[in-house]
Design a protein around this motif. Structure first.
Motif, PDB file in Angstrom:
ATOM      1  N   VAL A 153      37.707  42.330  24.372  1.00  0.00           N
ATOM      2  CA  VAL A 153      37.691  42.465  25.833  1.00  0.00           C
ATOM      3  C   VAL A 153      38.008  43.908  26.179  1.00  0.00           C
ATOM      4  CG1 VAL A 153      38.655  41.679  28.014  1.00  0.00           C
ATOM      5  CG2 VAL A 153      38.494  40.086  26.092  1.00  0.00           C
ATOM      6  N   LEU A 155      38.975  46.349  29.099  1.00  0.00           N
ATOM      7  CA  LEU A 155      39.572  46.213  30.425  1.00  0.00           C
ATOM      8  C   LEU A 155      38.950  47.217  31.396  1.00  0.00           C
ATOM      9  CD1 LEU A 155      43.346  45.833  29.463  1.00  0.00           C
ATOM     10  CD2 LEU A 155      41.645  44.036  29.826  1.00  0.00           C
ATOM     11  N   GLU A 156      38.319  46.708  32.435  1.00  0.00           N
ATOM     12  CA  GLU A 156      37.812  47.556  33.515  1.00  0.00           C
ATOM     13  C   GLU A 156      38.884  47.769  34.572  1.00  0.00           C
ATOM     14  OE1 GLU A 156      34.719  48.944  33.852  1.00  0.00           O
ATOM     15  OE2 GLU A 156      34.041  48.208  31.913  1.00  0.00           O
ATOM     16  N   SER A 158      43.406  46.858  35.123  1.00  0.00           N
ATOM     17  CA  SER A 158      44.590  46.613  34.286  1.00  0.00           C
ATOM     18  C   SER A 158      45.598  45.687  34.959  1.00  0.00           C
ATOM     19  CB  SER A 158      45.267  47.942  33.924  1.00  0.00           C
ATOM     20  OG  SER A 158      45.642  48.643  35.101  1.00  0.00           O
ATOM     21  N   GLN A 161      45.543  39.529  33.863  1.00  0.00           N
ATOM     22  CA  GLN A 161      44.467  38.855  33.156  1.00  0.00           C
ATOM     23  C   GLN A 161      45.082  38.108  31.981  1.00  0.00           C
ATOM     24  OE1 GLN A 161      41.031  41.320  32.249  1.00  0.00           O
ATOM     25  NE2 GLN A 161      41.614  42.841  33.761  1.00  0.00           N
ATOM     26  N   GLU A 258      40.084  41.556  39.510  1.00  0.00           N
ATOM     27  CA  GLU A 258      40.186  42.020  38.122  1.00  0.00           C
ATOM     28  C   GLU A 258      38.824  41.932  37.441  1.00  0.00           C
ATOM     29  OE1 GLU A 258      42.931  43.429  36.757  1.00  0.00           O
ATOM     30  OE2 GLU A 258      43.662  43.262  38.809  1.00  0.00           O
ATOM     31  N   ARG A 259      38.528  42.949  36.592  1.00  0.00           N
ATOM     32  CA  ARG A 259      37.245  43.024  35.897  1.00  0.00           C
ATOM     33  C   ARG A 259      37.484  43.284  34.414  1.00  0.00           C
ATOM     34  NH1 ARG A 259      36.630  46.619  39.915  1.00  0.00           N
ATOM     35  NH2 ARG A 259      36.522  48.340  38.426  1.00  0.00           N
ATOM     36  N   CYS A 260      36.601  42.742  33.596  1.00  0.00           N
ATOM     37  CA  CYS A 260      36.675  43.007  32.165  1.00  0.00           C
ATOM     38  C   CYS A 260      35.284  42.848  31.563  1.00  0.00           C
ATOM     39  CB  CYS A 260      37.679  42.093  31.475  1.00  0.00           C
ATOM     40  SG  CYS A 260      37.250  40.345  31.510  1.00  0.00           S
ATOM     41  N   ASN A 261      35.124  43.426  30.383  1.00  0.00           N
ATOM     42  CA  ASN A 261      33.855  43.405  29.655  1.00  0.00           C
ATOM     43  C   ASN A 261      34.047  42.547  28.407  1.00  0.00           C
ATOM     44  OD1 ASN A 261      31.478  43.876  28.319  1.00  0.00           O
ATOM     45  ND2 ASN A 261      31.534  46.097  28.541  1.00  0.00           N
TER      46      ASN A 261
END
Length: 1247
Positions: A153, A155-156, A158, A161, A258-261
């Motif tokens: 993952v 993290l876009e 912080s 999450q 919140e965003r993540c890849n």
């Protein structure tokens, strides 16, 4: 065999390759080449092919000459067939994982839409997701029940999450997600906790750009997590085994925004963990594609060797009749590429995987990660690839991969200065110099997202800083003496790395600015960049720290322009119509006069009336003090002399090194000659003359001419602006980006500097107490506290050093200084035009003030404070003193910001001198300060007045105190000549001091009633007490310079003052407060030696009484101070108060101050007061038997005077004194609450 021997002289045939390891496929870059020749001097092509394709020695039979392409293809086909046969046996057994086809293919792992709880959106393919609800959860479409598996993952953001694994039995709700149920396990780096029904402390805090590896080992029944490839330890053991098909699913829960890849294996892992396999298997052709690229790389190495002049053996080889490798290069390279493109097209999804992994690694190796870069080899590879049809898609994936790598790249101390994202930026900058590839990037739908990625720089947490700065030193530390030099070296090294990265950032920005998109109608340079800025601002996501200041230095729209417009002298201009445009992108930005829509209705303006506003640099400054780019004395931002200002400071917070007055390692400056930035030169000269980090001389910001036939470019519609990018538009965008993204970082840096100072004080105080040899139990507690303070201090020092490295390099400071000059001149010029001034965006003013104070507090200091304002920023003082009370600025917060700036600057002598020498300050500041003393701004105004009066009060030491006799005189004159203004100020001063003393007494009692005093309560009590002391000092000054306000005319002010003195004395001598001061001493945070005591509030009270006694000697003053004190209703309280003043331990407080001799005067006054009070009480006793006056004629408010005045129109009566005092704060009758129109006084009645 003799042929197999190694002979440098050369009697054996072929090109032998000596490998450093047995596994040739794993270490293709560790080869050492030694040439061998046969007796006739002919080079063996067969041996060369064996080396390139890693074939067994002498496996290639003698070949005919010349070599044909079909022969190379047959060798490749043979090798590929054998490679495939061996590949099947090497594949990992996929038993233990089950993937549900969700429409993307039976082997693709993605999120399961049916499992989503909340609102999760895919922001960018393949799997960058964002939560749109308060709390959202989702599972993948694959589960595992045995073996060792992982996913990554990126993290876009912080924030909160929860990343981990969960079974189907784990319920997802609006409040519960991964880790909140049994058989559900998660890690949250924001809260530094692991979750399995309950939270426990685990791991490290994470930052944007971190790569979190989520691993599950079902052989050992363990779950563990990794941060950027480093283990955080086993998080959970005894994980319950599950039945086949009912295993653990990769699962995440996200808070809103919140965003993540997510990477389940669609791309190569950034940090693969040995022994763990991706949930999604890599393409089967990946190993074969990697092998072909390694073959091509070995071919490039041979080409490099042939061109090199490094050894005599190679020279000898070229002198003989050998077939040079360049005759075979194109043939072999083209054949390898043909096979490579065929291989990657054989399997769905393999192109993206191969491009993100092996291809990017190959390009980096060909280019070389560190200088000198091999531009020629890279250009040859790009030319070769572009001949094939599928290359366009490949380069799109390569650019995307490089952007992602920039976001997650970490600084490594041993790799500096070419560490972090430098290598990826250098590669992409060279690739994008080709117009065709720049167009290819621009055509991507996520062009702006990728551009943001390139301009990003990964943050650091506590552990990262510890790795970068293993040794920490601070002034007065007892650490190893070697830590000082080690920290200096570390600072210099990291500064160099940051400079290299920022240089690449600027190159990339310039390439985008110069890019002309191939659309119709034709657009001018800068349109793409401006569109990017507009969309970035609309997203309101801020900007990574350190990535904005470079624009301050200026970037032009074509090479050769004078791009440093902030540093130009002479005529300046700004398109003021820019503020007036009804642009949907800017209408929601607050303006100085209010919202844009409100101003359009109340103050409509025509944006065509004033398209371009012009002024002369320095036009708002005095001729005697004017400093411009055209004068002999240049501004600080463009000083021709590189004076080392880093050793000039008075701030103990900064880091110093032993034996030197200089700060640790000044940050290297970008330009070698600062004067080149002035009006006589072009900033482009500075850009071109900078030391290059490459080994190739090439125009820095131009595009490389195409060496092949350009392909047709697809024309698409666009909303790009047709105008060229103006420098003023860049400035506008830069200010907004600074305000949103960078100003908070400067504030955070200021916090750590302040906290560092407090930690040093606490550590020194603890060391002092330890040396005093306390009892064993107390000594134990002190040592434990010392360890805590030391760890906090070390963390603060590291943060301070990092912020200094990333924010305070000289070129950034010069740019910030030039920006402040430019903006303050613009604001001062527009302030004369009300219709335009109110339309200025608020962030202009906020960015100006933030930037100014960030520069003033910079570490190392930009310039000495003595010249900070004099050499270019005198107009800043003019602006803040003339606008902190400007009614045209609708936001009270903005006016407070300007007032706070004055309050801060006047703490320092050098800045006080600047205020005294500023004409606008002398003319407007006194009156504006008195007017601004209201319910909102009284605290900063009080602080300002106190700093101007310091040293003039009773018990104040004149030595070293900051005061201004000039402003003291100006304030006195203002109060004398404007009685209405001073009367209103004095009334608010009385009311405020009475309120603060009451609040202080309430706080004291609240603390006494509680067994444990909270730090917040203690801090509140200290703040209120300090404010009361400050207000009393201001009141003392008023009695000193304007005694007539109390002793002449009406005695109302004198009576209010007397009542206030008695009120304060009563509080300070009451049993509760006295016990508090005597037995519960308060100490200011970080200043344990500074104890709160009653002398701080009693001293100004003594000063007030003595000032009035001195002034009473003047026969013109008729009000009797003694009579007013004697008339108080509480004579016992008054006498006790004076007695306490006389008995107070002034000797300890004054410490030899000459004011101590004046206490005799107070003692004499106390004796007279006692006599007058006794006489007055005796008269009361005598007159008590006489007929009392009719109660109907007595004032029902004070019960001491005749009701000789009436309110109109309600006709309620009271004494004139009570009515006058009431009307100071309220215009309504205190009986019926009717609005008072006028007051009638009955002259026939006497008081």
């Amino acid at each position: 065999m003799a042929e197999d021997g190694q002979r440098i002289g050369g009697l054996t045939s072929g090109l032998a390759v000596i490998l450093t390891t047995e596994d040739q496929r794993d270490s293709p870059q560790k080869n050492h080449f030694i040439s061998f020749f046969d007796d006739f001097g002919y080079q063996s092509v067969e041996r060369t092919l064996e080396h390139i394709f890693q074939l067994p020695y002498k496996s290639v039979r003698p070949l005919p000459t010349p070599i044909e392409a079909s022969l190379i293809h047959s060798i490749l086909k043979n090798d590929i067939c054998k490679f495939r046969d061996n590949q099947d046996a090497a594949l990992h057994d996929r038993d233990g994982v089950c993937i549900t086809d969700s429409g993307c293919g039976p082997h693709n792992v993605t999120i399961d839409d049916a499992s989503i709880c909340g609102d999760i959106r895919i922001i960018k393919q393949p799997l960058i997701i964002e939560s749109q609800a308060m709390f959202s959860s989702v599972r993948a479409n694959a589960c595992v029940w045995k073996g060792k598996w992982m996913y990554e993952v990126i993290l876009e953001t912080s924030g909160i999450q929860q990343l981990g694994w969960a079974t189907l039995a784990c319920p997802f709700t609006e409040h519960k997600g991964v880790g909140d149920a049994e058989d559900s396990y998660a890690f949250d780096g924001r809260r530094v906790s692991k979750w399995n029904k309950e939270a426990e402390t685990y791991g490290q805090s994470w930052v944007v750009g971190d790569v979190i590896g989520c691993c599950i080992d079902l052989d050992r029944n363990e779950i563990s997590f990794y941060r950027n490839g480093l283990p955080l330890g086993v998080a959970f053991d005894n994980v319950r085994k599950m039945a086949p098909g009912l295993g653990y699913y990769p699962a995440i829960s996200l808070s809103q925004g919140e965003r993540c890849n997510l990477n389940f294996g669609a791309h190569p892992f950034k940090y693969p963990i040995q022994g763990f396999y991706p949930v999604q298997s890599p393409p089967t052709v990946n190993s074969l594609a990697t092998h072909l690229l390694q073959c091509l790389f070995r071919l490039l190495e041979l080409q490099r060797m042939e061109k090199a002049d490094s050894t005599s053996v190679e020279k000898l080889g070229r002198l003989k009749r050998f077939a040079p490798i360049k005759e075979l290069f194109q043939l072999i390279a083209h054949a390898i590429c043909e096979e490579f493109f065929c291989v990657v097209d054989m399997e769905l999804g393999s192109v993206e995987y191969v491009c993100w992994g092996p291809l990017v690694s190959f390009l980096m190796d060909a280019f070389r990660k560190q200088p000198p870069h091999d531009f020629e080899s890279l250009d040859g590879v790009i030319d070769l690839f572009l001949e094939f049809q599928g290359s366009r898609m490949m380069f799109q994936h390569v650019i995307s991969s490089l952007s992602c790598s920039c976001k997650i790249a970490t600084l490594v101390l041993t790799e500096c200065p070419y560490s972090g994202s430098y290598s990826y930026l250098a590669l992409v900058c060279h690739i994008l110099r080709r117009v065709e590839l720049m167009v290819l990037w621009w055509e991507l739908s996520d062009f702006e997202f990728l551009f943001e990625g390139f301009l990003s720089r990964k943050g650091l947490n506590k552990q990262d800083l510890q790795c970068l700065m293993p040794s920490v030193w601070w002034p007065g530390s007892c650490e190893d003496v070697s830590y000082e030099s080690s920290m200096m070296l570390t600072t210099t090294t990291l500064s160099g790395a940051i400079n290299k990265i920022e240089e690449m950032h600027r190159k990339l920005c310039c390439l985008v600015i110069l890019f002309i998109p191939p659309i119709t109608p034709l657009r001018l340079p800068g349109s793409v960049f401006m569109t990017f800025l507009q969309n970035l601002l609309l997203k309101n996501r801020g900007f990574p720290e350190g990535d904005i200041c470079r624009w301050i230095k200026g970037t032009g729209t074509k090479v050769g322009d004078d791009v440093g417009f902030l540093h130009r002298g002479g005529q300046r201009s700004f398109p003021v119509g820019f503020f007036l445009k009804n642009d949907p992108h800017r209408t929601d930005i607050s303006r100085l006069g209010g919202s844009f829509n409100h101003l359009l209705n109340s103050h409509p303006a025509n944006d065509g009336e004033t398209e371009l506003f012009e002024w002369e640099e320095g036009c708002m400054d005095d001729e005697e003090t004017k400093v411009t780019h055209s004068t002999r004395q240049k501004p600080c931002c463009c000083s021709s002399s590189d004076i080392d200002f880093t050793g000039i400071t008075k701030d103990p917070i900064q880091l110093r090194f032993k034996g030197s007055r200089a700060y640790c390692s000044p940050i290297p400056d970008r330009s070698a000659h600062v004067a080149a930035e002035c009006s006589t030169g072009s900033l482009n000269d500075d850009m071109i003359n900078k030391p290059s980090s490459s080994d190739q001389s090439e125009p820095e910001f131009s595009y490389r001419p195409l060496q092949h036939h350009p392909r047709s470019v697809t024309t698409r519609s666009s909303h790009l602006s047709s105008a060229t990018l103006r420098e003023e538009e860049l400035l506008d965008a830069m200010l907004l980006l600074y305000h949103m993204g960078l100003a908070p970082n400067f504030k955070q840096a200021s916090y750590y500097m302040s906290h560092q100072s407090q930690s040093i004080s606490l550590l020194e105080e603890t060391d002092k107490q330890i040396k005093e040899k306390a009892c064993i139990e107390q000594l134990k507690r002190l040592k434990e506290s010392r360890n805590v303070y030391r760890e906090e201090l070390i963390d603060c020092v590291r943060h301070c050093v990092w912020y200094r490295i990333s924010l305070s390099s000289q070129w950034k400071q010069r740019g910030m200084y030039a920006t402040c000059r430019w903006i303050v001149e613009l604001l001062l010029v527009l302030t004369k035009m009300d219709s335009l001034f109110i339309y200025i965006p608020e962030f202009y003013l906020e960015a100006l003030v933030d930037c100014f104070h960030a520069l003033r507090r910079s570490d190392p200091p930009f310039v000495p404070s003595t010249v900070f304002l004099k050499h270019g920023l005198a107009s800043f003082v003019t602006f803040i003193v003339t606008h902190f009370n400007d009614s045209r600025i609708s936001s009270a917060d903005l006016r407070d910001l300007l007032l706070q700036s004055i309050s801060v600057l006047l703490q320092y002598k050098d800045y006080l001198v600047a205020f005294e020498s500023n004409a606008a300050s002398v003319q407007t500041l006194p009156r504006a300060l008195l007017s601004a003393f209201d319910n909102r701004s009284w605290i900063p105004v009080t602080n300002i007045l106190l700093r101007l009066f310091k040293g003039s009060g009773f018990g104040s030491s004149k030595h070293g105190e900051l005061s201004s006799t000039l402003f003291q005189g100006l304030l006195r004159d203002t109060c004398i000549h404007d009685e209405a203004l001073f009367s209103a100020f004095l009334n608010r001063l009385f009311n405020t001091l009475s309120w603060t003393m009451t609040e202080f007494s309430v706080c004291v009692r609240e603390m006494q009633e509680k067994y444990q005093v909270l730090e917040l309560q203690q801090r509140k009590c200290i703040v209120i007490f300090d404010l009361s002391c400050n207000l009393a000092r201001v009141l003392e000054f008023c009695t000193h310079v304007i005694p007539q306000a109390f002793l002449a005319g009406s005695d109302m002010n004198l009576r209010r003052l007397t009542e206030l003195i008695v009120f304060i004395l009563n509080h300070e001598t009451s049993a509760a407060d006295a016990e508090f001061f005597d037995f519960r001493p308060l100490r200011r945070l970080g200043q344990s030696q500074d104890k709160i005591n009653r002398g701080m509030i009693l001293a100004p009270l003594v000063g007030i009484i003595l000032n009035l006694l001195d002034a009473s000697l003047d026969p013109e003053f008729q009000n009797d101070l003694l009579a007013v004190f004697a008339s108080m209703d509480c004579p016992v309280t008054v006498q006790c108060g004076f007695q306490y003043l006389l008995e107070y331990n002034w000797a300890g407080s004054l410490r030899g101050n000459p004011c101590a001799t004046r206490l005799r005067q107070l003692e004499q006054f106390s004796g007279l007061l006692r006599s007058r009070t006794e006489s007055r009480e005796a008269k009361k006793i005598i007159s008590s038997g006489e007929t009392e006056e009719d109660d109907d004629d007595q004032c029902c408010i004070c019960y001491t005077s005749v009701a000789d005045a009436r309110f109109e129109p309600c006709s309620h009566a009271s004494c004139y004194s009570c009515i006058t005092r009431h009307l100071l704060n309220c215009q309504r009758c205190f009986f019926c609450n009717a609005i008072v129109l006028e007051v009638h006084r009955d002259d026939e009645k006497t008081l």
